[in-house]
Design a protein around this motif. Structure first.
Motif, short mmCIF file in Angstrom:
data_model
loop_
_atom_site.label_atom_id
_atom_site.label_comp_id
_atom_site.label_asym_id
_atom_site.label_seq_id
_atom_site.Cartn_x
_atom_site.Cartn_y
_atom_site.Cartn_z
N MET A 136 37.78 -56.23 21.46
CA MET A 136 36.74 -56.51 22.08
C MET A 136 35.58 -55.31 22.36
O MET A 136 36.22 -54.10 22.45
N PRO A 137 34.40 -55.68 21.89
CA PRO A 137 33.35 -54.50 21.92
C PRO A 137 33.20 -53.86 23.13
O PRO A 137 33.22 -54.64 24.09
N ALA A 138 32.88 -52.55 22.99
CA ALA A 138 32.88 -51.65 24.28
C ALA A 138 31.52 -52.15 24.90
O ALA A 138 30.40 -52.11 24.01
N ILE A 139 31.45 -52.20 26.03
CA ILE A 139 30.22 -52.56 26.93
C ILE A 139 29.51 -51.30 26.94
O ILE A 139 29.74 -50.29 27.29
N PRO A 140 28.13 -51.18 26.56
CA PRO A 140 27.38 -49.91 26.68
C PRO A 140 26.96 -49.69 28.12
O PRO A 140 27.01 -50.58 29.19
N PRO A 141 26.82 -48.36 28.24
CA PRO A 141 26.51 -48.15 29.72
C PRO A 141 25.14 -48.62 30.29
O PRO A 141 24.34 -48.90 29.60
N ILE A 142 25.41 -49.02 31.39
CA ILE A 142 24.24 -49.55 32.33
C ILE A 142 23.15 -48.60 32.76
O ILE A 142 23.60 -47.63 33.35
N ASN A 143 21.97 -48.90 32.46
CA ASN A 143 20.79 -48.09 33.01
C ASN A 143 20.28 -48.65 34.24
O ASN A 143 20.03 -49.88 34.25
N VAL A 144 21.10 -47.95 35.49
CA VAL A 144 20.61 -48.92 36.80
C VAL A 144 19.26 -48.90 36.98
O VAL A 144 18.87 -50.07 37.85
N THR A 145 18.35 -48.19 36.49
CA THR A 145 16.79 -48.48 36.93
C THR A 145 16.39 -49.92 36.13
O THR A 145 15.82 -50.43 36.53
N ALA A 146 16.83 -49.98 35.02
CA ALA A 146 16.57 -51.11 34.15
C ALA A 146 17.38 -52.27 34.82
O ALA A 146 16.85 -53.58 34.63
N PHE A 147 18.56 -52.05 35.04
CA PHE A 147 19.29 -53.15 35.76
C PHE A 147 18.45 -53.66 36.82
O PHE A 147 18.33 -54.90 37.15
N ILE A 148 17.91 -52.83 37.99
CA ILE A 148 17.13 -53.43 39.08
C ILE A 148 16.05 -53.91 38.66
O ILE A 148 15.51 -55.03 39.24
N ASP A 149 15.25 -53.48 37.64
CA ASP A 149 14.03 -54.00 37.18
C ASP A 149 14.24 -55.34 36.64
O ASP A 149 13.21 -56.19 36.81
N ARG A 150 14.98 -55.55 36.15
CA ARG A 150 15.21 -57.07 35.23
C ARG A 150 15.71 -58.07 36.16
O ARG A 150 16.04 -59.37 35.76
#
Length: 445
Positions: free
Chosen positions: A1-15
């Motif tokens: 299973m490929p590793a999940i890339p780290p989440i950018n919380v700013t981009a997470f909230i924006d989208r």
């Protein structure tokens, strides 16, 4: 299973779309700012009753008003950096509890100087609360709607001011001036219980402070309940060494910091000068006290509507140019007041649009400053800009008396008052052009 890339919380909230959880956060910040507005308006309404009870002259009341402004400035300088170190929620709640107890203590003042000291302490708490509501709201709002939501939240100040005026008039008549300060103390203490229970910490702060992943996931899950965040990791921006204050003067932010400070100084100078002296100036043209009060009230009405409309425009066009044009138009509208002062209807229109442009732009500048600084110094940047602006408010409050003593005509007087608004427009235009240039060595925020 490929590793999940780290989440950018700013981009997470924006989208993601705005969630009920984010709306709740905006509403709680709105209530904090509304209590601030209540307190600010109430002191002006109870001043005549204080003067009558203690047999004071108008000159005795000047330190009373100045103490609150000085406290606001000191609170912004102190609590902004603390919020960047220890978190928005913790500092916000402390500020609200602090000014609640200070207001309660003010109600028991035995003489003028005791009241002045306690008003300074009340202002200290208020000065810490206001910039942090802007910061927290900004950090939870998605970018496409951020300016509109921050400016709408800040309309709580003018609504609280209106409620403060109405409530004070009834409370002073029925229970005396101390009842207003008691009310202004009880409300924040009750609200603080709700804040402890419901107000979230900034998720961006939690990431940069390297708090437990479980806390971050729990908050982001409330932003986007449908997302599967099991096993998520988060991209941690590098925290720059040194104090948050020192970050404001780094090459990447120095010019912006100075331009924001100049804008806030000029903007709040105009707002406080007009708020303090407009009824008096209008009375000199022969308008009745009632008419002058109604005309002056249009300044606050225009400011509330202007904040909402300009916030909407800032999300759709370049916000620097929106504010630059608005400040420039404010200068024109203010100058027009002097030429139309003898016509109640026309001067009401001019005062409304002056408030729409200058007060609305000031709220927009708050939102823009929160978007300018990175997370590790955002609260400090917003707070210190407001603190410098408070110097302008003092100059405006005092400068009105000086200008009246010069004996200028009304057109000349209001033309002079419009000049700082034009200067604020020029600084916003300069900042917009500066930020539009491609950076040679871009610094990630």
């Amino acid at each position: 299973m490929p590793a999940i890339p780290p989440i950018n919380v700013t981009a997470f909230i924006d989208r993601h779309r705005l969630s009920p959880f984010q709306v709740m956060t905006v509403v709680l910040c709105f209530l904090i700012v509304a209590i601030d507005g209540f307190d600010t308006a109430a002191i002006g309404f109870i001043a005549p009753a204080i003067r009558a009870e203690w047999q004071l002259t108008p000159a005795h009341l000047a330190p009373l008003f100045g103490a609150g402004l000085a406290g606001l400035m000191a609170g912004a300088l102190i609590f902004g950096p603390l919020a960047d170190r220890f978190g928005r929620k913790r500092v916000l709640i402390f500020s609200v509890v602090f000014f609640g107890f200070a207001s309660l203590a003010s109600a028991g003042s035995g003489d003028l100087w005791q009241l002045i000291a306690l008003r300074f302490l009340t202002g200290l708490g208020l000065g810490g609360a206001m910039p942090n509501t802007i910061t927290l709201t900004s950090e939870y709002c998605p970018e496409p709607r951020r300016s509109f939501l921050v400016t709408t939240m800040f309309c709580g100040f003018t609504i609280g001011s209106a409620i403060g005026g109405l409530a004070s008039a009834w409370l002073v008549e029925s229970f005396g001036w101390r009842s207003v300060l008691l009310t202004g103390g009880v409300m924040p203490l009750v609200l603080s219980l709700v804040l402890i229970w419901k107000l979230p910490e900034s998720v961006r702060f939690l990431v940069i402070a390297r708090k437990p992943v479980e806390r971050i996931v729990a908050l982001l899950q409330r932003v986007a309940p449908a997302e599967d965040l099991r096993g998520a990791t988060f991209a941690v921006p590098e925290r720059a060494p040194g104090s948050p204050v020192s970050h404001l003067f780094k090459p990447a932010f120095l010019r912006g910091t100075l331009l924001f400070w100049l804008t806030f100084f000029m903007s709040l100078l105009v707002i406080y000068l007009l708020s303090s002296w407009l009824p008096t100036l209008l009375r000199t043209t022969g308008l009745s006290l009632r008419t002058a009060a109604i005309v002056a009230a249009m300044f606050q009405v225009g400011g509330t509507l202007g904040a909402i409309v300009l916030g909407w425009l800032m999300d759709r066009f370049n916000p620097h140019y929106v504010l630059s044009a608005s400040y420039a138009l404010a200068g024109v509208c203010i100058a027009t007041i002097g030429a139309l002062a003898t016509s109640p209807l026309l001067v009401s229109v001019a005062v409304f649009f002056a408030g729409f442009c200058v007060s609305g732009s000031q709220v927009g500048a708050n939102a823009l400053s929160a978007n300018f600084y990175p997370t590790d110094c955002r609260a400090t940047g917003v707070a210190w800009a407001n603190a410098v602006g408070r110097l302008g408010s003092v100059v405006g409050s005092v400068g009105g008396a000086t200008m009246l003593s010069l004996g200028w005509s009304m057109p000349a007087l209001f033309a002079a008052i419009g000049v700082p608004a034009l200067l604020a427009g020029m600084t916003m235009l300069t900042l917009g052009r500066f930020r539009a240039r491609p950076a040679r060595n871009p610094v990630p925020a």
